[in-house]
Design a protein around this motif. Structure first.
Motif, PDB file in Angstrom:
ATOM      1  N   PHE A  73       0.849  -1.187   0.000  1.00  0.00           N
ATOM      2  CA  PHE A  73       0.000   0.000   0.000  1.00  0.00           C
ATOM      3  C   PHE A  73       0.885   1.237   0.000  1.00  0.00           C
ATOM      4  N   MET A  74       0.265   2.389  -0.137  1.00  0.00           N
ATOM      5  CA  MET A  74       0.989   3.656  -0.080  1.00  0.00           C
ATOM      6  C   MET A  74       0.725   4.305   1.276  1.00  0.00           C
ATOM      7  N   LEU A  75       1.782   4.544   2.007  1.00  0.00           N
ATOM      8  CA  LEU A  75       1.703   5.138   3.340  1.00  0.00           C
ATOM      9  C   LEU A  75       1.980   6.631   3.225  1.00  0.00           C
ATOM     10  N   PRO A  76       1.062   7.492   3.657  1.00  0.00           N
ATOM     11  CA  PRO A  76       1.342   8.928   3.597  1.00  0.00           C
ATOM     12  C   PRO A  76       2.351   9.342   4.670  1.00  0.00           C
ATOM     13  N   ALA A  77       3.407  10.003   4.248  1.00  0.00           N
ATOM     14  CA  ALA A  77       4.355  10.581   5.199  1.00  0.00           C
ATOM     15  C   ALA A  77       3.686  11.761   5.889  1.00  0.00           C
ATOM     16  N   ARG A  78       4.356  12.321   6.862  1.00  0.00           N
ATOM     17  CA  ARG A  78       3.727  13.406   7.631  1.00  0.00           C
ATOM     18  C   ARG A  78       3.446  14.646   6.796  1.00  0.00           C
ATOM     19  N   ASP A  79       4.161  14.804   5.676  1.00  0.00           N
ATOM     20  CA  ASP A  79       3.887  15.939   4.795  1.00  0.00           C
ATOM     21  C   ASP A  79       3.034  15.540   3.604  1.00  0.00           C
ATOM     22  N   GLY A  80       2.503  14.318   3.624  1.00  0.00           N
ATOM     23  CA  GLY A  80       1.633  13.849   2.559  1.00  0.00           C
ATOM     24  C   GLY A  80       2.332  13.108   1.438  1.00  0.00           C
ATOM     25  N   PHE A  81       3.645  13.067   1.445  1.00  0.00           N
ATOM     26  CA  PHE A  81       4.387  12.338   0.407  1.00  0.00           C
ATOM     27  C   PHE A  81       4.027  10.852   0.496  1.00  0.00           C
ATOM     28  N   SER A  82       3.820  10.206  -0.655  1.00  0.00           N
ATOM     29  CA  SER A  82       3.413   8.807  -0.680  1.00  0.00           C
ATOM     30  C   SER A  82       4.618   7.877  -0.622  1.00  0.00           C
ATOM     31  N   LEU A  83       4.613   6.990   0.370  1.00  0.00           N
ATOM     32  CA  LEU A  83       5.696   6.036   0.573  1.00  0.00           C
ATOM     33  C   LEU A  83       5.209   4.629   0.254  1.00  0.00           C
ATOM     34  N   GLY A  84       5.960   3.906  -0.573  1.00  0.00           N
ATOM     35  CA  GLY A  84       5.632   2.517  -0.829  1.00  0.00           C
ATOM     36  C   GLY A  84       5.887   1.683   0.409  1.00  0.00           C
ATOM     37  N   ALA A  85       4.896   0.928   0.855  1.00  0.00           N
ATOM     38  CA  ALA A  85       5.003   0.173   2.100  1.00  0.00           C
ATOM     39  C   ALA A  85       4.425  -1.227   1.912  1.00  0.00           C
ATOM     40  N   THR A  86       4.828  -2.132   2.797  1.00  0.00           N
ATOM     41  CA  THR A  86       4.322  -3.500   2.804  1.00  0.00           C
ATOM     42  C   THR A  86       4.031  -3.897   4.238  1.00  0.00           C
ATOM     43  N   LEU A  87       2.847  -4.460   4.463  1.00  0.00           N
ATOM     44  CA  LEU A  87       2.461  -4.922   5.792  1.00  0.00           C
ATOM     45  C   LEU A  87       2.365  -6.447   5.779  1.00  0.00           C
ATOM     46  N   TYR A  88       3.129  -7.064   6.664  1.00  0.00           N
ATOM     47  CA  TYR A  88       3.138  -8.511   6.837  1.00  0.00           C
ATOM     48  C   TYR A  88       2.321  -8.807   8.101  1.00  0.00           C
ATOM     49  N   THR A  89       1.081  -9.193   7.933  1.00  0.00           N
ATOM     50  CA  THR A  89       0.152  -9.322   9.054  1.00  0.00           C
ATOM     51  C   THR A  89       0.189 -10.725   9.639  1.00  0.00           C
ATOM     52  N   ALA A  90       0.489 -10.817  10.922  1.00  0.00           N
ATOM     53  CA  ALA A  90       0.511 -12.099  11.621  1.00  0.00           C
ATOM     54  C   ALA A  90      -0.917 -12.567  11.897  1.00  0.00           C
ATOM     55  N   GLU A  91      -1.132 -13.879  11.856  1.00  0.00           N
ATOM     56  CA  GLU A  91      -2.468 -14.420  12.091  1.00  0.00           C
ATOM     57  C   GLU A  91      -2.910 -14.218  13.537  1.00  0.00           C
ATOM     58  N   GLN A  92      -2.014 -14.458  14.480  1.00  0.00           N
ATOM     59  CA  GLN A  92      -2.311 -14.241  15.895  1.00  0.00           C
ATOM     60  C   GLN A  92      -1.195 -13.367  16.480  1.00  0.00           C
ATOM     61  N   PRO A  93      -1.280 -12.057  16.248  1.00  0.00           N
ATOM     62  CA  PRO A  93      -0.158 -11.175  16.598  1.00  0.00           C
ATOM     63  C   PRO A  93       0.065 -11.046  18.100  1.00  0.00           C
ATOM     64  N   VAL A  94       1.337 -11.086  18.464  1.00  0.00           N
ATOM     65  CA  VAL A  94       1.740 -10.813  19.842  1.00  0.00           C
ATOM     66  C   VAL A  94       2.376  -9.428  19.952  1.00  0.00           C
ATOM     67  N   GLY A  95       2.634  -8.821  18.807  1.00  0.00           N
ATOM     68  CA  GLY A  95       3.237  -7.499  18.796  1.00  0.00           C
ATOM     69  C   GLY A  95       3.331  -7.002  17.368  1.00  0.00           C
ATOM     70  N   LYS A  96       3.791  -5.762  17.249  1.00  0.00           N
ATOM     71  CA  LYS A  96       3.966  -5.141  15.938  1.00  0.00           C
ATOM     72  C   LYS A  96       5.408  -4.652  15.820  1.00  0.00           C
ATOM     73  N   LEU A  97       5.853  -4.554  14.572  1.00  0.00           N
ATOM     74  CA  LEU A  97       7.265  -4.303  14.319  1.00  0.00           C
ATOM     75  C   LEU A  97       7.418  -3.420  13.091  1.00  0.00           C
ATOM     76  N   ILE A  98       8.331  -2.458  13.164  1.00  0.00           N
ATOM     77  CA  ILE A  98       8.702  -1.612  12.030  1.00  0.00           C
ATOM     78  C   ILE A  98      10.167  -1.863  11.716  1.00  0.00           C
ATOM     79  N   VAL A  99      10.483  -2.005  10.434  1.00  0.00           N
ATOM     80  CA  VAL A  99      11.869  -2.101  10.001  1.00  0.00           C
ATOM     81  C   VAL A  99      12.303  -0.735   9.468  1.00  0.00           C
ATOM     82  N   ALA A 100      13.321  -0.149  10.103  1.00  0.00           N
ATOM     83  CA  ALA A 100      13.873   1.145   9.691  1.00  0.00           C
ATOM     84  C   ALA A 100      15.146   0.878   8.900  1.00  0.00           C
ATOM     85  N   ALA A 101      15.075   1.072   7.604  1.00  0.00           N
ATOM     86  CA  ALA A 101      16.108   0.626   6.678  1.00  0.00           C
ATOM     87  C   ALA A 101      17.373   1.465   6.736  1.00  0.00           C
TER      88      ALA A 101
END
Length: 293
Positions: A7-35
């Motif tokens: 999906f396209m994630l809007p940055a704080r200034d509205g710029f569109s960022l290409g993003a991917t969400l890997y959704t766990a079936e039974q999530p125990v937490g959430k995680l961001i990868v900062a490249a």
């Protein structure tokens, strides 16, 4: 594959960022990868899939100017290097924070720089970073120093004049970089403690001292760009955070060569287990969100 959405994630200034969400079936937490600088999100796909399989709904994204967030041409594309932190990574935290599940972050190189710049870092329960260090050539082995100095002083200026960007792809070193990133990166790498010693960045260390999130910083002995001494020079700015430096002898661990990029290759999977085990040990209570837009 089911549970993986782009999906396209809007940055704080509205710029569109290409993003991917890997959704766990039974999530125990959430995680961001900062490249890392110039590294597209696809490089972290295997790690993100692994985290998803172990219960962590994981977000990867491309900073503006990189991968799916790049314009048709970088010539004339205006941005500041720290837009990746202030506008892009901060927006990723905004997007993922909340709903009661703990939020964690894994950084790579620049990702460890960016975390201390966030105004919403308190939304993150634990931060684990690989290969983060001050970019000064003096921390590197002598041969690597000479190569890096040649890049900054000779090769990069020529590429920038010809292409209107740092055409890193010509050197086989990653994605091409916007000229604003090149200019600031080159400047900061002239200081032993990176941007903390830049007079134009006066006061930036105060924001790092505000971080209270637990941090682990892993640097391999064969990481020529960010050896342990380089890590120590930079990470000391997280002066008030619970902090654990880890120096990795990858050969002694049976992992083979790591360098600056090998932390996220399939052969480094034992390191991924350590990341997820550390997050699990931090507990499940999500912190209050502070400073989120």
């Amino acid at each position: 594959m089911s549970g993986i959405d782009t999906f396209m994630l809007p940055a704080r200034d509205g710029f569109s960022l290409g993003a991917t969400l890997y959704t766990a079936e039974q999530p125990v937490g959430k995680l961001i990868v900062a490249a890392a600088t110039g590294v597209p999100q696809g490089f972290y796909r295997r790690f993100a899939e692994y985290a998803r399989e172990h219960g962590y709904t994981t977000l990867t994204f491309d900073y503006r100017g990189i991968g799916r967030s790049a314009p048709p041409t970088l010539r004339g594309f205006e941005m500041e290097y720290l837009d990746w932190a202030y506008l892009d990574l901060a927006a990723a935290v905004d997007h993922m924070a909340g709903d009661g599940l703990p939020l964690y972050m894994v950084g790579h190189s620049f990702g460890g720089h960016a975390f201390g710049l966030l105004d919403n870092h308190a939304a993150v329960s634990g931060f684990y970073t690989f290969g983060t260090g001050a970019g000064w050539h003096g921390w590197m082995p002598r041969r690597e120093q000479l190569k890096v100095l040649a890049m900054w002083r000779v090769i990069a200026p020529v590429l920038v004049r010809q292409k209107g960007c740092l055409a890193w792809s010509r050197l086989g070193m990653g994605e091409d970089l916007p000229v604003g990133v090149y200019r600031q990166w080159k400047r900061w790498c002239s200081f032993p403690r990176y941007f903390f010693e830049d007079p134009e960045m006066a006061g930036v260390e105060r924001s790092f001292a505000e971080v209270r999130t637990p941090i682990v910083a892993v640097n391999a002995l064969d990481d020529l760009w960010a050896p342990p001494a380089s890590r120590d020079a930079f990470m000391s700015a997280y002066s008030q955070a619970p902090y654990q430096p880890v120096t990795l002898d990858s050969r002694a661990r049976g992992l083979g060569p790591i360098g600056h990029m090998g932390y996220f290759r399939q052969s480094a999977r034992p390191l991924w287990d350590e990341v997820l085990e550390w997050f699990a040990a931090l507990g499940t209570a999500a912190p209050e969100v502070s400073g989120a837009a």
